[in-house]
Design a protein around this motif. Structure first.
Motif, PDB file in Angstrom:
ATOM      1  N   GLN A  31       0.825  -1.202   0.000  1.00  0.00           N
ATOM      2  CA  GLN A  31       0.000   0.000   0.000  1.00  0.00           C
ATOM      3  C   GLN A  31       0.864   1.259   0.000  1.00  0.00           C
ATOM      4  N   ASP A  32       1.915   1.277   0.814  1.00  0.00           N
ATOM      5  CA  ASP A  32       2.802   2.452   0.862  1.00  0.00           C
ATOM      6  C   ASP A  32       3.529   2.642  -0.469  1.00  0.00           C
ATOM      7  N   ALA A  33       3.989   1.546  -1.076  1.00  0.00           N
ATOM      8  CA  ALA A  33       4.713   1.662  -2.343  1.00  0.00           C
ATOM      9  C   ALA A  33       3.806   2.168  -3.458  1.00  0.00           C
ATOM     10  N   VAL A  34       2.595   1.639  -3.538  1.00  0.00           N
ATOM     11  CA  VAL A  34       1.674   2.061  -4.601  1.00  0.00           C
ATOM     12  C   VAL A  34       1.288   3.531  -4.447  1.00  0.00           C
ATOM     13  N   THR A  35       0.974   3.957  -3.222  1.00  0.00           N
ATOM     14  CA  THR A  35       0.600   5.358  -3.013  1.00  0.00           C
ATOM     15  C   THR A  35       1.774   6.298  -3.264  1.00  0.00           C
ATOM     16  N   VAL A  80      -3.444  17.566  -7.029  1.00  0.00           N
ATOM     17  CA  VAL A  80      -2.853  16.526  -7.886  1.00  0.00           C
ATOM     18  C   VAL A  80      -2.250  15.415  -7.036  1.00  0.00           C
ATOM     19  N   GLU A  81      -1.549  15.778  -5.961  1.00  0.00           N
ATOM     20  CA  GLU A  81      -0.976  14.759  -5.080  1.00  0.00           C
ATOM     21  C   GLU A  81      -2.068  13.923  -4.426  1.00  0.00           C
ATOM     22  N   LEU A  82      -3.156  14.574  -4.009  1.00  0.00           N
ATOM     23  CA  LEU A  82      -4.254  13.841  -3.385  1.00  0.00           C
ATOM     24  C   LEU A  82      -4.927  12.902  -4.386  1.00  0.00           C
ATOM     25  N   ILE A  83      -5.123  13.385  -5.611  1.00  0.00           N
ATOM     26  CA  ILE A  83      -5.728  12.539  -6.646  1.00  0.00           C
ATOM     27  C   ILE A  83      -4.826  11.354  -6.965  1.00  0.00           C
ATOM     28  N   GLY A  84      -3.526  11.594  -7.082  1.00  0.00           N
ATOM     29  CA  GLY A  84      -2.599  10.500  -7.341  1.00  0.00           C
ATOM     30  C   GLY A  84      -2.599   9.462  -6.239  1.00  0.00           C
ATOM     31  N   GLU A  85      -2.667   9.926  -4.986  1.00  0.00           N
ATOM     32  CA  GLU A  85      -2.679   8.986  -3.863  1.00  0.00           C
ATOM     33  C   GLU A  85      -3.919   8.100  -3.897  1.00  0.00           C
ATOM     34  N   TYR A  86      -5.079   8.718  -4.101  1.00  0.00           N
ATOM     35  CA  TYR A  86      -6.318   7.930  -4.064  1.00  0.00           C
ATOM     36  C   TYR A  86      -6.518   7.118  -5.341  1.00  0.00           C
ATOM     37  N   MET A  87      -5.910   7.525  -6.431  1.00  0.00           N
ATOM     38  CA  MET A  87      -5.939   6.663  -7.615  1.00  0.00           C
ATOM     39  C   MET A  87      -5.132   5.389  -7.382  1.00  0.00           C
ATOM     40  N   LEU A  89      -4.653   4.032  -4.405  1.00  0.00           N
ATOM     41  CA  LEU A  89      -5.448   3.229  -3.474  1.00  0.00           C
ATOM     42  C   LEU A  89      -6.615   2.551  -4.180  1.00  0.00           C
ATOM     43  N   LEU A  90      -7.230   3.256  -5.135  1.00  0.00           N
ATOM     44  CA  LEU A  90      -8.343   2.662  -5.879  1.00  0.00           C
ATOM     45  C   LEU A  90      -7.881   1.477  -6.718  1.00  0.00           C
ATOM     46  N   ALA A  91      -6.717   1.601  -7.357  1.00  0.00           N
ATOM     47  CA  ALA A  91      -6.180   0.490  -8.142  1.00  0.00           C
ATOM     48  C   ALA A  91      -5.847  -0.701  -7.246  1.00  0.00           C
ATOM     49  N   LEU A  92      -5.278  -0.425  -6.070  1.00  0.00           N
ATOM     50  CA  LEU A  92      -4.955  -1.517  -5.149  1.00  0.00           C
ATOM     51  C   LEU A  92      -6.224  -2.160  -4.599  1.00  0.00           C
ATOM     52  N   PHE A  93      -7.256  -1.356  -4.357  1.00  0.00           N
ATOM     53  CA  PHE A  93      -8.533  -1.909  -3.894  1.00  0.00           C
ATOM     54  C   PHE A  93      -9.151  -2.820  -4.952  1.00  0.00           C
ATOM     55  N   ALA A  94      -9.072  -2.425  -6.215  1.00  0.00           N
ATOM     56  CA  ALA A  94      -9.601  -3.270  -7.293  1.00  0.00           C
ATOM     57  C   ALA A  94      -8.844  -4.598  -7.355  1.00  0.00           C
ATOM     58  N   ALA A  95      -7.517  -4.544  -7.172  1.00  0.00           N
ATOM     59  CA  ALA A  95      -6.737  -5.779  -7.184  1.00  0.00           C
ATOM     60  C   ALA A  95      -7.080  -6.666  -5.986  1.00  0.00           C
ATOM     61  N   GLU A  96      -7.271  -6.057  -4.816  1.00  0.00           N
ATOM     62  CA  GLU A  96      -7.640  -6.823  -3.624  1.00  0.00           C
ATOM     63  C   GLU A  96      -9.033  -7.436  -3.779  1.00  0.00           C
ATOM     64  N   LEU A  97      -9.966  -6.693  -4.361  1.00  0.00           N
ATOM     65  CA  LEU A  97     -11.316  -7.216  -4.554  1.00  0.00           C
ATOM     66  C   LEU A  97     -11.314  -8.380  -5.535  1.00  0.00           C
ATOM     67  N   ARG A  98     -10.545  -8.260  -6.581  1.00  0.00           N
ATOM     68  CA  ARG A  98     -10.447  -9.354  -7.546  1.00  0.00           C
ATOM     69  C   ARG A  98      -9.812 -10.598  -6.907  1.00  0.00           C
TER      70      ARG A  98
END
Length: 398
Positions: A31-35, A80-87, A89-98
Motif C-alpha cells: 500500500q505504501d509503495a503504490v501510493t 494533484v498529489e491527493l488525486i494521485g494517492e487515491y488513484m 489506493l483505488l487500483a490496489l482496492f480493485a486488485a484486492e477485490l479481484r
C-alpha cells in the motif's frame, strides 16, 4: 478447536503466526509503495504539463495575470498529489477485490497459499466452510473503508497538530504577504466557528485514545492467536466469523470444478468490447503513473548519488538554491523572492532554521516531518536522511 492451533505445525490447517504477520507487513508495504509511486507519478506528469502550458502562455501572451496563478498553483499541486494517492489506493482496492473474489483471500495471503473460511457450528462441532461470494465483497469493502477512514483521520490529526504548533509559536504569527488580495473568502459566523473549534478539539482529544485502543485490540488478537487462544488473527475477522487457513488440493479441485460447471452469462459484443477497452485503459493508466513515479524516484536517487560523490574535483553537481526556484510553484516562488526568511514548506517565517544538504533552509519541524515521511528534499527531491540536516544558529545581535 485445540487441534487447529499450533505455533508452527505444517499439518495444521491454520497458518503460523509468522506467516500471517508477514502477510500484514506485505500488505502495508504494498500500500505504501503504490501510493508513493502514484503521488510521484502524478506530480511529475502535472509539472511536465504545467511547464509546457506555461511556455505556450509566455510565448503567446506576455501579460499573464500572476494573481490567478498565485491563488491556484499551490492548491492545484496539493489536489494533484491527493488525486494521485487515491488513484493508487483505488487500483490496489480493485486488485484486492479481484483476489478476494477469485481466491477468497487478500493478495498477500494468496502469495502465501492461504485462503479464508467461515467458521460454522454443526451438531455442536465447529467446522470451516467456504465463504460466499457476497460475503467476500462485503468484507473487502468494510476492510478498505476502515483503512481509508483511519488514513484520513491520521492526516487530519497531524494537520491540526502542525497548525496548533505554528499558532503557539509567536514567530509564526508575523505578517505574511497575501498572495490573493482579491479572492473572495466565505467568513463563517461566530456560532459556526465555535462549533468547528469544539469539534476539532474533541477530535484532537479522542483520536490518540481511539488509535491506541484499536492498535491494542489488534495486538491482543495477534498474541491470542500466537498462544492458541483464538483462531481469529484480527478483530475484523472475528466480527466476520472468518479465519485464515492454508490452501489445500481439494480447494484447487473445487475451484476448477466450479469454473467448469458455472458458465458465465452471455454478453453482447459491444459490452464485451467496452469492458476490454476499459480494462486495457485502466492498466495503461496505472502503468504510466507507477512508471512515472519510479522514474521520479530513480532520478532523485541519482541526484543524491551524484551530489554525495561529486564530479570534477569533488564539486557538488547540485545547482545553487537561487537557480532552482523554477521548481517551486509560482506563488511560493514570488514569496521567496520577496522575502528570503520564509520557509518553502509552510510559507511562513522560519523557526529554528535548518538546512538540508541541497542548501535550502527550512523550519526545523517542517523539514524534519517531511524527511521522516518522504525521505527527500522538498524542492530538489533528492534523497535526504534525518542525520544530514544541519541546524543553523543565527546571530541575534547582527
Amino acid at each position: 478447536m485445540d487441534r487447529w492451533i499450533t505455533a508452527i505445525d505444517p499439518l495444521s490447517p491454520l497458518p503460523s503466526f509468522f506467516e500471517l504477520h508477514v502477510c500484514n507487513v506485505i500488505s502495508k508495504s504494498l500500500q505504501d509503495a503504490v501510493t508513493t509511486y502514484s503521488v510521484k507519478g502524478s506530480t511529475m506528469l502535472y509539472e511536465a504539463i504545467h511547464a509546457h502550458t506555461q511556455r505556450q502562455v509566455v510565448t503567446t501572451n506576455d501579460a499573464t495575470s500572476d494573481d490567478e496563478d498565485d491563488t491556484t498553483a499551490d492548491t492545484r499541486l496539493q489536489l494533484v498529489e491527493l488525486i494521485g494517492e487515491y488513484m493508487g489506493l483505488l487500483a490496489l482496492f480493485a486488485a484486492e477485490l479481484r483476489s478476494s473474489l477469485n481466491n477468497s483471500a487478500s493478495l498477500a495471503e494468496t502469495m502465501y497459499g492461504c485462503t479464508r473460511s467461515e467458521i460454522r457450528v454443526e451438531n455442536n462441532v465447529k467446522i470451516m466452510a467456504h465463504v460466499s461470494r457476497q460475503t467476500r465483497v462485503k468484507y473487502t469493502v468494510a476492510e478498505w473503508t476502515i483503512k481509508l477512514l483511519s488514513r484520513v483521520a491520521k492526516r487530519k490529526y497531524e494537520q491540526y497538530e502542525q497548525r496548533e504548533t505554528n499558532e503557539a509559536n509567536p514567530n509564526a504569527n508575523e505578517a505574511i504577504p497575501n498572495s490573493a488580495p482579491n479572492r473572495r473568502i466565505r467568513i463563517p459566523t461566530l456560532d459556526q466557528m465555535s462549533r468547528i473549534d469544539s469539534a476539532k478539539k474533541l477530535f484532537r482529544f479522542l483520536y490518540p485514545y481511539l488509535n491506541f485502543t484499536a492498535e491494542g485490540v489488534a495486538f491482543g488478537y495477534q498474541w491470542s492467536y500466537l498462544f492458541g487462544l483464538t483462531v481469529h488473527f484480527s478483530p475484523l475477522l472475528h466480527l466476520a466469523n472468518q479465519t485464515v487457513r492454508r490452501l489445500t488440493l481439494n480447494d484447487v479441485r473445487r475451484k476448477k470444478l466450479l469454473s467448469q460447471r458455472v458458465p458465465r452469462p452471455p454478453r453482447s459484443e459491444k459490452l464485451t468490447k467496452a469492458l476490454s477497452i476499459a480494462k486495457k485503459g485502466a492498466a495503461v493508466a496505472a502503468s504510466i503513473f507507477l512508471l512515472a513515479g519510479w522514474i521520479s524516484n530513480a532520478r532523485s536517487s541519482l541526484l543524491a548519488a551524484r551530489s554525495s560523490s561529486g564530479v570534477g574535483g569533488g564539486a557538488s553537481t547540485l545547482p545553487p538554491p537561487t537557480s532552482s526556484l523554477t521548481l517551486l510553484p509560482l506563488s511560493l516562488r514570488n514569496r521567496l523572492s520577496s522575502n528570503s526568511n520564509l520557509c518553502p514548506i509552510c510559507s511562513r517565517p522560519r523557526v529554528n532554521p535548518t538546512a538540508s544538504p541541497t542548501g535550502y533552509v527550512y523550519c526545523y519541524r517542517c523539514i524534519l516531518m517531511h524527511v521522516r515521511e518522504n525521505g527527500t528534499d522538498p524542492i530538489m527531491r533528492s534523497t535526504v536522511e534525518e542525520g544530514q540536516l544541519i541546524h543553523l544558529y543565527e546571530n541575534e545581535e547582527g
